[in-house]
Design a protein around this motif. Structure first.
Motif, PDB file in Angstrom:
ATOM      1  N   ASP A  97      39.883  49.961  41.539  1.00  6.54           N
ATOM      2  CA  ASP A  97      40.000  49.009  42.648  1.00  6.54           C
ATOM      3  C   ASP A  97      39.258  47.712  42.317  1.00  6.54           C
ATOM      4  N   ARG A  98      38.059  47.826  41.735  1.00  5.17           N
ATOM      5  CA  ARG A  98      37.287  46.637  41.350  1.00  5.17           C
ATOM      6  C   ARG A  98      38.019  45.861  40.252  1.00  5.17           C
ATOM      7  N   LEU A  99      38.570  46.587  39.289  1.00  8.83           N
ATOM      8  CA  LEU A  99      39.319  45.932  38.216  1.00  8.83           C
ATOM      9  C   LEU A  99      40.542  45.216  38.781  1.00  8.83           C
ATOM     10  N   ASP A 100      41.237  45.839  39.693  1.00 10.20           N
ATOM     11  CA  ASP A 100      42.410  45.239  40.322  1.00 10.20           C
ATOM     12  C   ASP A 100      42.022  43.945  41.053  1.00 10.20           C
ATOM     13  N   ALA A 101      40.928  44.003  41.802  1.00 11.69           N
ATOM     14  CA  ALA A 101      40.469  42.813  42.531  1.00 11.69           C
ATOM     15  C   ALA A 101      40.106  41.700  41.554  1.00 11.69           C
ATOM     16  N   TYR A 102      39.427  42.037  40.470  1.00  7.84           N
ATOM     17  CA  TYR A 102      39.059  41.044  39.463  1.00  7.84           C
ATOM     18  C   TYR A 102      40.300  40.425  38.823  1.00  7.84           C
ATOM     19  N   LEU A 103      41.249  41.259  38.453  1.00  6.20           N
ATOM     20  CA  LEU A 103      42.468  40.747  37.816  1.00  6.20           C
ATOM     21  C   LEU A 103      43.256  39.834  38.759  1.00  6.20           C
ATOM     22  N   LYS A 104      43.224  40.130  40.048  1.00  6.98           N
ATOM     23  CA  LYS A 104      43.896  39.259  41.018  1.00  6.98           C
ATOM     24  C   LYS A 104      43.234  37.893  41.081  1.00  6.98           C
ATOM     25  N   THR A 105      41.904  37.840  40.998  1.00  4.49           N
ATOM     26  CA  THR A 105      41.225  36.538  41.025  1.00  4.49           C
ATOM     27  C   THR A 105      41.495  35.768  39.749  1.00  4.49           C
ATOM     28  N   ALA A 108      45.063  34.492  39.986  1.00  5.11           N
ATOM     29  CA  ALA A 108      45.136  33.404  40.963  1.00  5.11           C
ATOM     30  C   ALA A 108      44.585  32.114  40.368  1.00  5.11           C
ATOM     31  N   ASN A 109      43.501  32.219  39.611  1.00  5.39           N
ATOM     32  CA  ASN A 109      42.892  31.036  39.000  1.00  5.39           C
ATOM     33  C   ASN A 109      43.773  30.441  37.911  1.00  5.39           C
ATOM     34  N   THR A 110      44.499  31.226  37.188  1.00  2.37           N
ATOM     35  CA  THR A 110      45.352  30.697  36.117  1.00  2.37           C
ATOM     36  C   THR A 110      46.648  30.112  36.670  1.00  2.37           C
TER      37      THR A 110
END
Length: 123
Positions: A97-105, A108-110
Motif C-alpha cells: 500500500d505504501r509503495l502504491d501510494a509512493y508510485l502514484k505521487t 503524478a509528478n512526472t
C-alpha cells in the motif's frame, strides 16, 4: 514448552503429509485409505510414520472404533499457523500500500508540466 509452530511447519514441509491433510479435509479416513495414493512407492510402515508425524504435530487425531483407527483433521492446529502467517500478510499488504501510494505521487509528478515549459508551436 514445546515449539508447536516449528513442529507444525516441519510436518507440513512434506508433500505426502500435505496430501494426507488434503484427503482428511474431505472427512475422516483410515490409515489404509490415507496411504492408498502412495502404496506403489511407499510401504505401510512408512505411511504410518507420516501419520504419526501429523499426529505429534497436532494436525490430526485418531479415534478408536473397534479394530479401526480413523483419522481426522484438527483445525485448531492450522488456526495457529494461520494466525502466525497473518501478521506477515498484514506487513506485506501495508508495504505494498505504501509503495502504491509512493508510485502514484511519482507518476503524478512526472505527468505535471514543468514550470516554464511552453509549447513552441502554440503561436
Amino acid at each position: 514448552m514445546p515449539d508447536t509452530l516449528s513442529q507444525t511447519f516441519s510436518a507440513l514441509a512434506d508433500p505426502t503429509r500435505r496430501a494426507m491433510l488434503a484427503h482428511l479435509s474431505r472427512g475422516e479416513a483410515s490409515i489404509s485409505d490415507l496411504g492408498k495414493p502412495f502404496r506403489k512407492r511407499m510401504s505401510l510402515p512408512a505411511i504410518t510414520k507420516h501419520v504419526k508425524v501429523l499426529e505429534r504435530a497436532g494436525l490430526i487425531t485418531k479415534a478408536r472404533r473397534a479394530q479401526q483407527r480413523p483419522c481426522k483433521i484438527n483445525p485448531e492446529a492450522l488456526k495457529d499457523v494461520a494466525n502466525w502467517m497473518e501478521q506477515y500478510r498484514q506487513y506485506w499488504e501495508e508495504s505494498f500500500d505504501r509503495l502504491d501510494a509512493y508510485l502514484k505521487t511519482v507518476t503524478a509528478n512526472t505527468n505535471e508540466p514543468k514550470t516554464g515549459d511552453t509549447d513552441e508551436h502554440s503561436n
